[in-house]
Design an enzyme around this catalytic site. Structure first.
Site, short mmCIF file in Angstrom:
data_model
loop_
_atom_site.label_atom_id
_atom_site.label_comp_id
_atom_site.label_asym_id
_atom_site.label_seq_id
_atom_site.Cartn_x
_atom_site.Cartn_y
_atom_site.Cartn_z
N LYS A 1 -6.92 -5.42 -3.30
CA LYS A 1 -5.74 -4.76 -4.07
C LYS A 1 -5.90 -4.15 -4.62
CE LYS A 1 -0.77 -6.72 -2.01
NZ LYS A 1 -1.18 -5.35 -0.95
N ARG B 1 1.85 -12.40 7.03
CA ARG B 1 1.51 -13.06 8.75
C ARG B 1 1.38 -14.13 9.58
NH1 ARG B 1 -0.09 -7.16 10.72
NH2 ARG B 1 0.46 -6.81 8.17
N1 BES Z 1 3.00 -7.80 0.13
C1 BES Z 1 2.17 -6.78 1.34
C2 BES Z 1 3.14 -5.67 1.69
C3 BES Z 1 3.68 -4.79 0.57
C4 BES Z 1 3.10 -3.37 0.67
C5 BES Z 1 5.13 -5.03 -0.41
C6 BES Z 1 4.11 -3.07 -0.85
C7 BES Z 1 5.88 -4.63 -1.35
C8 BES Z 1 4.50 -3.68 -0.91
C9 BES Z 1 1.69 -6.86 2.04
O1 BES Z 1 1.05 -8.79 2.12
C10 BES Z 1 0.43 -6.74 2.67
O2 BES Z 1 -0.39 -6.22 1.99
N2 BES Z 1 0.21 -6.00 3.35
C11 BES Z 1 -0.18 -5.11 4.14
C12 BES Z 1 -0.99 -4.83 5.67
C13 BES Z 1 -2.22 -4.12 6.03
C14 BES Z 1 -3.24 -4.69 4.67
C15 BES Z 1 -2.39 -4.39 7.26
C16 BES Z 1 -0.46 -3.37 3.93
O3 BES Z 1 0.86 -2.81 4.35
O4 BES Z 1 -0.61 -2.89 3.46
MN MN Z 2 -0.81 -8.61 0.84
#
Ligand code: BES
Ligand code: MN
Ligand code: ZN
Length: 489
Positions: free
Chosen positions: A270, A344
């Site tokens: 990230k 997931r």
């Molecule tokens: N933990 C994150 C989702 C999240 C984002 C929680 C912002 C709280 C605030 C999750 O694991 C994630 O990174 N999701 C990705 C999925 C995508 C890569 C398909 C997302 O939402 O960008």
């Molecule tokens: Mn994630």
């Protein structure tokens, strides 16, 4: 925690450091308080608008030295949620005034019975005082808030109902505070092992069965998603199972909570900005454990199983990589497009594991997608599932607790979007409908009535409101408890 009590005493006779009275817009205080309230009313400073307050001093006229008027707004639009906020406003003001005892005249609501009303007031008063202060050195961390918060009622029948409601509210608030503590705790403390220890304590407190799998156990059980995400983490993963068996052996309700104690994204790392918030990526697991704390304290006559898969998601030489294919618990194959869609994978394991309980219903909650934050902001959790009745039940529990959940669709087209090229499924459906394709992915592993709460926008916040602070909200612990109370009837 503040002690919430109930007293059958008229406000003008109550003796507390702070006496508080909610007033509906354009309504008058009871006879015995008119003289003290008069200056605020006749000046027009206080009209009963929602959230408005006026602090008055009754001198010899009242046994309590201070009277706080709190505006309730229109009588017909007042709700338990507004009462939670009102009670929190009162308890926070008591803290600011260093009042050690509070007497709050319990308002009557048009559409709620006395027990529900008292419960909402107790929850608001207790949660309003919540703080996460343990890392502020040099500050006084003993919280300085009121020790006693009494709800004043008028009838004897009311006294009994209010005591029952306040007791429930206190326990629900206790579970919620635990959920907040777990989630606010940084990832260098709140490791998967730490969560397993806290779960062990809940289990020991209430006679629940606790089962914890370590890395070897997770691999042996074939929990591929969890094992794979955890592979590069030096803080060992845990698969936590808590069983509360007080329902006489019928099919249990299973709660599942995502507990990624820190989500860096892994190899699909990230951006730096805001990454610190990813300590909250165990908010689902925290809420499930908090709900179990309340379930135990309330001794709900129900069979409930909590499953919390816990790991960090970090890059490393041993990390899983985009393009990898996993064979999941239950046999389905998944192609990894991004290691940041890790939640997931562990949830799929937990859902697949849940099959052995032949559950009556499964509710999972997870900080799953940024897309859900875009869709609903911080004002509602995304609600999906495979069973309309269950979805409606969860939504109702959200309404009742002020932890709103809003239904989102799981059309077949979203499932099409996650059909894999080399494997059965892929772990990302691309940008469009990100919350829904994540839900559609989970649906592939849910072989029972199932509802999914995406709490990415609601588990923590930058601002806080009357009874939440900046940081973890504890959502959806109260929703889950309400849902379970509804099932114990
Ligand atoms: N933990 C994150 C989702 C999240 C984002 C929680 C912002 C709280 C605030 C999750 O694991 C994630 O990174 N999701 C990705 C999925 C995508 C890569 C398909 C997302 O939402 O960008
Ligand atoms: Mn994630
Ligand atoms: Zn995550």
């Amino acid at each position: 925690m503040v002690r919430i009590g109930v007293k059958k005493v008229a406000p003008e006779e109550a003796r507390a450091d702070l006496l508080a009275l909610g007033l509906y817009a354009d309504e008058q205080p009871p006879e015995g308080l008119t003289a003290t309230a008069e200056p605020a009313l006749s000046s027009g400073d206080f009209t009963g608008k929602p959230g408005q307050t006026a602090l008055l001093y009754g001198g010899d006229a009242l046994p309590s030295p201070r009277l706080l008027l709190v505006g309730l707004g229109g009588r017909s639009s007042f709700t338990p949620e507004k009462l939670r906020r009102t009670a929190a406003t009162v308890s926070r003001r008591a803290r600011a005034l260093k009042a050690r005892s509070v007497a709050f005249s319990l308002p009557t609501l048009e559409d709620a019975d006395v027990a529900t009303t008292a419960r909402a007031a107790a929850e608001g008063a207790a949660l309003g005082l919540y703080r996460f202060g343990r890392y502020k050195t040099g500050e006084n961390n003993d919280d300085g808030g009121p020790e006693d918060f009494d709800l004043l009622v008028s009838g004897s029948g009311d006294e009994e109902a209010a005591s029952r409601g306040a007791g429930i509210g206190e326990k629900v608030a206790g579970g919620t505070a635990l959920a907040r503590d777990l989630a606010n705790e940084p990832s260098n403390t709140a490791t998967p092992e730490y969560l397993a220890e806290r779960a062990g304590e809940i289990g020991a407190r209430y006679g629940m069965t606790v089962g914890v799998l370590d890395r070897a156990g997770i691999e042996e059980e074939g929990l591929t998603g969890l094992a794979t995400v955890a592979r590069s983490a030096s803080n060992e993963p845990r698969f936590i199972v808590l069983e509360h068996r007080k329902g006489g052996g019928e099919r249990p309700v299973v709660l599942v909570g995502k507990a990624v104690t820190f989500d860096s994204g892994g190899i699909s790392i990230k951006p730096t900005t805001g990454m610190e918030d990813m300590k909250f990526d165990m908010g689902g697991g925290a809420a499930v454990l908090g709900a179990m704390e309340a379930v135990g304290a309330l001794d709900l006559p129900l069979d409930v199983v909590a499953i919390v898969p816990a790991t960090e998601n970090l890059p490393g030489g041993d990390a899983f990589k985009p393009g990898d294919v996993l064979t999941m618990h239950g046999g389905k194959t998944v192609e990894i497009l991004t290691t940041d869609a890790e939640g997931r994978l562990l949830l799929a394991d937990a859902l697949s594991y849940a099959r052995r309980y032949e559950p009556a219903a499964v509710v999972d909650c997870a900080t799953l997608t940024g897309a859900c934050v875009v869709a609903l902001g911080g004002h509602a959790s995304g609600l999906m599932g495979n069973d309309e009745d269950l979805i409606a039940e969860v939504r109702t529990a959200g309404e009742a607790t002020g932890e709103r959940a809003w239904p989102l669709p799981l059309f077949d087209e979203y499932t099409e979007q996650i059909k894999g090229d080399t494997a059965d499924l892929k772990n990302s459906g691309g940008r469009g409908g990100g919350a829904l394709t994540a839900g559609a992915f989970l649906k592939e592993f849910a072989d029972f009535p199932w509802a999914h709460l995406d709490i990415a926008g609601t588990a923590y916040g930058k601002k806080g409101n009357a009874y939440t602070t900046k940081g973890a909200t504890g959502t959806p612990a109260r929703l889950l408890v309400e849902f379970l109370i509804g099932r114990s009837g």
